[in-house]
Design an enzyme around this catalytic site. Structure first.
Site, short mmCIF file in Angstrom:
data_model
loop_
_atom_site.label_atom_id
_atom_site.label_comp_id
_atom_site.label_asym_id
_atom_site.label_seq_id
_atom_site.Cartn_x
_atom_site.Cartn_y
_atom_site.Cartn_z
N GLY A 73 2.83 7.72 -6.22
CA GLY A 73 1.74 7.81 -5.25
C GLY A 73 2.22 8.40 -3.95
N ASP A 74 1.28 9.00 -3.24
CA ASP A 74 1.59 9.50 -1.90
C ASP A 74 0.28 9.65 -1.13
OD1 ASP A 74 4.15 10.59 -0.46
OD2 ASP A 74 2.47 11.80 0.23
#
Length: 196
Positions: A73-74
Site C-alpha cells: 500500500g501507499d
C-alpha cells in the site's frame, strides 16, 4: 489465510487487526525516493505514483515469500497538482500545514495484492479533504501534540487523532483517508478465496 502486509504502517496494521484479518508485517525494502523521482520526471500523475509504489512493495516482499499473498500500500497527497512527501522535520511539517491552510488536499491511496512475485489485484481510491484556515497558533499547538507521531504521515495528519481538527469537510471513504482502501482489500481477499 496467511497475508503479509508489505508495510510498517501502524494505521494499515490497525485496520486489518480491527477487521479480523490475520496478517504479519514485513516492510518492503524499496527505493521509494528514486521511484517517485523517475515517475515525476516522466510526468506521471500522483495516482500512478501511489500505485507504482504500492506495487513495488507488494512484488518485492512477494518474491521473498513464494505462494503467500502480499498486500502493498501507499498513499500520496496533492494540492493543486503539487505532490507532497512525508515531513522530514518539525519545521517541514509546519511549512506543509501552512501551505495546506484553506486548500483542498487530494489523497490517493493505492493497494496491490501480489503472489509469487506477480500482481493479482490493484486499486487506487481518492478522497478530497478541505482544510480550514489554520492560524500559526493552531499549527504550533497541533504540532506540539502531534509531532513526531505524524512524521510518517504524508498529509501531516492522523484522522483518528487531532488531525480531524484540520478539516472543514471530507469526501471519500474513511478507510482510504486512514491510508488503505480496506473494503476493496476485503473484497479482493474474498474473491481470491483467502477470506470467507
Amino acid at each position: 489465510m496467511q497475508l503479509i502486509l508489505a508495510s510498517a504502517s501502524a494505521s494499515r496494521r490497525a485496520m486489518l487487526d480491527a477487521a479480523g484479518v490475520p496478517h504479519q508485517a514485513c516492510p518492503a525494502d524499496v527505493d521509494e525516493p528514486t521511484i517517485k523521482q523517475v515517475l515525476l520526471g516522466q510526468g506521471a500523475p500522483p495516482a500512478a505514483i501511489a500505485l507504482a509504489l504500492a506495487e513495488a512493495k507488494a512484488v518485492a516482499v512477494s518474491q521473498l515469500h513464494p505462494s503467500l499473498l502480499v498486500l502493498g500500500g501507499d498513499s500520496v497527497v496533492a494540492v493543486n497538482d503539487c505532490m507532497f512527501d512525508k515531513p522530514v522535520s518539525l519545521e517541514n511539517a509546519r511549512d506543509h500545514l501552512r501551505f495546506f491552510s484553506g486548500q483542498t488536499i487530494i489523497l490517493m491511496s493505492a493497494a496491490v495484492l501480489a503472489r509469487d512475485g506477480r500482481v493479482t489485484d490493484t486499486v487506487v481510491d481518492t478522497a478530497s479533504l478541505a482544510v480550514r484556515e489554520l492560524s500559526d497558533a493552531f499549527i504550533d499547538d497541533y504540532l506540539f501534540h502531534e509531532w513526531p507521531a505524524i512524521a510518517g504521515c504524508v498529509g501531516c495528519f492522523r484522522m483518528e487523532a487531532r488531525g480531524v481538527q484540520l478539516f472543514e469537510s471530507v469526501s471519500g471513504n474513511h478507510f482510504t483517508i486512514l491510508g488503505m482502501p480496506l473494503l476493496w482489500v476485503l473484497a479482493a481477499l474474498r474473491r481470491q478465496g483467502d477470506l470467507r
